[in-house]
Motif scaffolding. Structure first.
Motif, PDB file in Angstrom:
ATOM      1  N   VAL A 140       0.894  -1.185  -0.073  1.00 23.32           N
ATOM      2  CA  VAL A 140      -0.092  -0.122   0.161  1.00 23.32           C
ATOM      3  C   VAL A 140       0.856   1.251  -0.046  1.00 23.32           C
ATOM      4  O   VAL A 140       0.704   2.378  -0.742  1.00 23.32           O
ATOM      5  CB  VAL A 140      -0.893   0.114   1.203  1.00 23.32           C
ATOM      6  CG1 VAL A 140      -1.802   1.210   1.238  1.00 23.32           C
ATOM      7  CG2 VAL A 140      -2.002  -0.871   1.239  1.00 23.32           C
ATOM      8  N   ASN A 141       2.023   1.501   0.827  1.00 25.12           N
ATOM      9  CA  ASN A 141       2.892   2.481   0.839  1.00 25.12           C
ATOM     10  C   ASN A 141       3.737   2.675  -0.207  1.00 25.12           C
ATOM     11  O   ASN A 141       4.018   3.873  -0.833  1.00 25.12           O
ATOM     12  CB  ASN A 141       3.507   2.463   1.995  1.00 25.12           C
ATOM     13  CG  ASN A 141       2.904   2.763   3.191  1.00 25.12           C
ATOM     14  OD1 ASN A 141       2.425   4.000   3.166  1.00 25.12           O
ATOM     15  ND2 ASN A 141       3.269   2.288   4.528  1.00 25.12           N
ATOM     16  N   VAL A 142       4.056   1.441  -0.781  1.00 30.50           N
ATOM     17  CA  VAL A 142       4.829   1.611  -2.065  1.00 30.50           C
ATOM     18  C   VAL A 142       3.812   2.018  -3.338  1.00 30.50           C
ATOM     19  O   VAL A 142       4.568   2.883  -3.850  1.00 30.50           O
ATOM     20  CB  VAL A 142       5.262   0.300  -2.622  1.00 30.50           C
ATOM     21  CG1 VAL A 142       5.786   0.062  -4.038  1.00 30.50           C
ATOM     22  CG2 VAL A 142       6.347  -0.398  -1.679  1.00 30.50           C
ATOM     23  N   PHE A 143       2.598   1.752  -3.272  1.00 34.79           N
ATOM     24  CA  PHE A 143       1.616   2.321  -4.233  1.00 34.79           C
ATOM     25  C   PHE A 143       1.549   4.066  -4.051  1.00 34.79           C
ATOM     26  O   PHE A 143       1.498   4.654  -4.880  1.00 34.79           O
ATOM     27  CB  PHE A 143       0.414   1.546  -4.166  1.00 34.79           C
ATOM     28  CG  PHE A 143      -0.839   2.004  -4.907  1.00 34.79           C
ATOM     29  CD1 PHE A 143      -0.638   1.688  -6.368  1.00 34.79           C
ATOM     30  CD2 PHE A 143      -1.671   2.962  -4.414  1.00 34.79           C
ATOM     31  CE1 PHE A 143      -1.607   2.237  -7.153  1.00 34.79           C
ATOM     32  CE2 PHE A 143      -2.661   3.540  -5.483  1.00 34.79           C
ATOM     33  CZ  PHE A 143      -2.565   3.093  -6.746  1.00 34.79           C
ATOM     34  N   LEU A 144       1.583   4.338  -2.871  1.00 32.71           N
ATOM     35  CA  LEU A 144       1.335   5.598  -2.325  1.00 32.71           C
ATOM     36  C   LEU A 144       2.620   6.456  -2.838  1.00 32.71           C
ATOM     37  O   LEU A 144       2.313   7.713  -3.244  1.00 32.71           O
ATOM     38  CB  LEU A 144       0.816   5.816  -0.738  1.00 32.71           C
ATOM     39  CG  LEU A 144      -0.559   5.478  -0.520  1.00 32.71           C
ATOM     40  CD1 LEU A 144      -0.611   5.650   1.288  1.00 32.71           C
ATOM     41  CD2 LEU A 144      -1.571   6.135  -1.302  1.00 32.71           C
ATOM     42  N   ASN A 145       3.620   5.876  -2.600  1.00 25.72           N
ATOM     43  CA  ASN A 145       4.956   6.470  -2.912  1.00 25.72           C
ATOM     44  C   ASN A 145       4.967   6.932  -4.419  1.00 25.72           C
ATOM     45  O   ASN A 145       5.444   7.932  -4.721  1.00 25.72           O
ATOM     46  CB  ASN A 145       6.237   5.647  -2.495  1.00 25.72           C
ATOM     47  CG  ASN A 145       6.211   5.625  -0.973  1.00 25.72           C
ATOM     48  OD1 ASN A 145       6.816   4.410  -0.550  1.00 25.72           O
ATOM     49  ND2 ASN A 145       5.762   6.310  -0.196  1.00 25.72           N
ATOM     50  N   PHE A 147       2.875   8.027  -6.232  1.00 24.96           N
ATOM     51  CA  PHE A 147       1.909   9.329  -6.478  1.00 24.96           C
ATOM     52  C   PHE A 147       2.657  10.637  -5.717  1.00 24.96           C
ATOM     53  O   PHE A 147       1.858  11.363  -5.641  1.00 24.96           O
ATOM     54  CB  PHE A 147       0.540   9.004  -6.175  1.00 24.96           C
ATOM     55  CG  PHE A 147      -0.076   8.045  -7.250  1.00 24.96           C
ATOM     56  CD1 PHE A 147      -0.536   8.592  -8.309  1.00 24.96           C
ATOM     57  CD2 PHE A 147      -0.144   6.984  -6.782  1.00 24.96           C
ATOM     58  CE1 PHE A 147      -1.123   7.479  -9.124  1.00 24.96           C
ATOM     59  CE2 PHE A 147      -0.565   5.954  -7.674  1.00 24.96           C
ATOM     60  CZ  PHE A 147      -1.235   6.143  -8.778  1.00 24.96           C
ATOM     61  N   GLY A 148       3.882  10.315  -5.047  1.00 24.11           N
ATOM     62  CA  GLY A 148       4.442  11.400  -4.220  1.00 24.11           C
ATOM     63  C   GLY A 148       4.071  11.284  -2.846  1.00 24.11           C
ATOM     64  O   GLY A 148       4.248  12.297  -2.271  1.00 24.11           O
ATOM     65  N   ILE A 149       3.161  10.679  -2.312  1.00 26.94           N
ATOM     66  CA  ILE A 149       2.725  10.358  -1.016  1.00 26.94           C
ATOM     67  C   ILE A 149       3.642   9.750  -0.174  1.00 26.94           C
ATOM     68  O   ILE A 149       4.152   8.764  -0.419  1.00 26.94           O
ATOM     69  CB  ILE A 149       1.301   9.992  -1.032  1.00 26.94           C
ATOM     70  CG1 ILE A 149       0.343  10.448  -1.752  1.00 26.94           C
ATOM     71  CG2 ILE A 149       0.705   9.826   0.398  1.00 26.94           C
ATOM     72  CD1 ILE A 149      -0.972   9.817  -1.957  1.00 26.94           C
ATOM     73  N   LYS A 150       4.137  10.375   0.966  1.00 25.86           N
ATOM     74  CA  LYS A 150       5.074   9.844   2.173  1.00 25.86           C
ATOM     75  C   LYS A 150       4.343   8.563   2.658  1.00 25.86           C
ATOM     76  O   LYS A 150       2.959   8.499   2.744  1.00 25.86           O
ATOM     77  CB  LYS A 150       5.347  10.884   3.046  1.00 25.86           C
ATOM     78  CG  LYS A 150       6.117  11.937   2.549  1.00 25.86           C
ATOM     79  CD  LYS A 150       6.691  12.756   3.688  1.00 25.86           C
ATOM     80  CE  LYS A 150       7.317  13.960   3.011  1.00 25.86           C
ATOM     81  NZ  LYS A 150       7.796  14.684   4.212  1.00 25.86           N
ATOM     82  N   SER A 151       5.078   7.615   2.916  1.00 26.20           N
ATOM     83  CA  SER A 151       4.613   6.430   3.548  1.00 26.20           C
ATOM     84  C   SER A 151       3.899   6.734   4.823  1.00 26.20           C
ATOM     85  O   SER A 151       4.279   7.655   5.682  1.00 26.20           O
ATOM     86  CB  SER A 151       5.792   5.635   4.003  1.00 26.20           C
ATOM     87  OG  SER A 151       6.326   5.089   2.761  1.00 26.20           O
ATOM     88  N   ILE A 152       2.786   5.907   5.016  1.00 29.21           N
ATOM     89  CA  ILE A 152       1.763   6.350   6.268  1.00 29.21           C
ATOM     90  C   ILE A 152       2.226   4.978   7.326  1.00 29.21           C
ATOM     91  O   ILE A 152       1.995   4.058   6.712  1.00 29.21           O
ATOM     92  CB  ILE A 152       0.263   6.297   5.724  1.00 29.21           C
ATOM     93  CG1 ILE A 152       0.153   7.468   4.667  1.00 29.21           C
ATOM     94  CG2 ILE A 152      -0.459   6.391   6.906  1.00 29.21           C
ATOM     95  CD1 ILE A 152      -1.156   7.604   4.187  1.00 29.21           C
TER      96      ILE A 152
END
Length: 301
Positions: A140-145, A147-152
């Motif tokens: 999930v965090n790899v997917f968000l990364n 799009f430029g979103i920091k890991s949650i």
């Protein structure tokens, strides 16, 4: 004479029925009723594995309610988990049931696919998979990364860790969905046709026809899912181990630790009976509340 023979045959049939029930009765007495009775007795003692124990009365219960902060924290976490997971699970189950209630090609296959999470969702393997999905370096965090979103910190942030675990419980909506689907199929289509003629739209038909007609099944699902949620153990134990800072340590985990880590079986038994009493209170409250709703609904009608 014939009456006497008929009575004798009935008695033989009854005796044969009791004989068939005997294995279940023996199993119930040995593996359910006896452990329940012993746990109640142990809850009034200081029993621990491999040692002598004494009757201490209400000491365990007094310690739980006055001194044990860990149990109080676990109770608070458990209540949060129940109030988050149960409504979300039931809403998801009802939504999917309404979709699967439609007459579509291959709908049987879709029903089977949607039920699979309930078969697999409670297993340790799925809990481990969930942990890897929402880890800091998880899928999930790899997917968000990307799009430029920091890991949650889904599992490390105290504010959202319990919510993340609750989502796994919501994913196991299959059994509730099947019950809702069965209830939806019992709603007469003539009611919807009459409502449509009277000018009622889909939303009004849902609240005025669907919800009242499936209310008994809704009550059943609420109670069953509430009981399951109060006893949740696998997901928080495997995914976070009760962390971070015990924000996901549910009551079942505290019970397990006292019983098998600290070997305080008497104390753990007291915790289990507190859990049982809480479930009973909530069940009675839900029943009484639903009875009032039914009474007022009939009165208005």
């Amino acid at each position: 004479m014939n009456k006497k023979r008929h009575t004798t045959r009935l008695e033989k049939r009854n005796n044969l029925g009791y004989l068939y029930l005997l294995p279940w009765i023996i199993g119930f007495l040995i593996f359910q009723l006896y452990p329940i009775a012993m746990s109640l007795y142990y809850s009034f003692t200081d029993y621990s594995f491999g040692s002598q124990y004494d009757f201490v009365g209400l000491a365990n219960y007094l310690q739980i309610f006055t001194k044990d902060r860990e149990v109080k924290n676990s109770l608070a976490v458990t209540f949060k988990f129940v109030f988050m997971s149960v409504p979300m699970k039931l809403l998801s189950a009802l939504l999917i049931a309404m979709i699967l209630n439609q007459t579509l090609k291959g709908i049987g296959l879709f029903r089977t696919i949607y039920y699979l999470p309930s078969i697999l969702g409670g297993s340790v393997a799925i809990a481990i998979l969930w942990r890897h999905l929402f880890d800091l370096n998880g899928v999930v965090n790899v997917f968000l990364n990307k799009f430029g979103i920091k890991s949650i910190g889904f599992l490390t942030d105290p504010q959202i860790a319990l919510t993340t675990i609750s989502m796994l419980s919501v994913w196991q909506f299959g059994s509730s969905m099947l019950f809702f689907l069965a209830a939806l199929k019992q709603v007469p289509q003539s009611l919807y046709e009459a409502a449509k003629i009277d000018g009622a739209g889909p939303v009004r038909s849902f609240f005025k026809i669907t919800i009242p007609m499936i209310s008994p099944m809704t009550l059943f699902n609420i109670i069953m899912q509430m009981i399951n949620a109060f006893q949740e153990y696998t997901a928080p134990a495997v995914i976070t181990g009760g962390g971070p800072v015990k924000k996901t340590q549910v009551l079942a985990m505290t019970l397990y630790q006292n019983a098998f880590t600290y070997r305080k079986m008497g104390y753990a038994s007291a915790i289990s009976w507190i859990m049982f009493i809480i479930i009973i209170i909530f069940t009675i409250f839900i029943f009484s509340t639903s009875a009032k709703w039914t009474f007022y609904g009939d009165e208005e009608g």
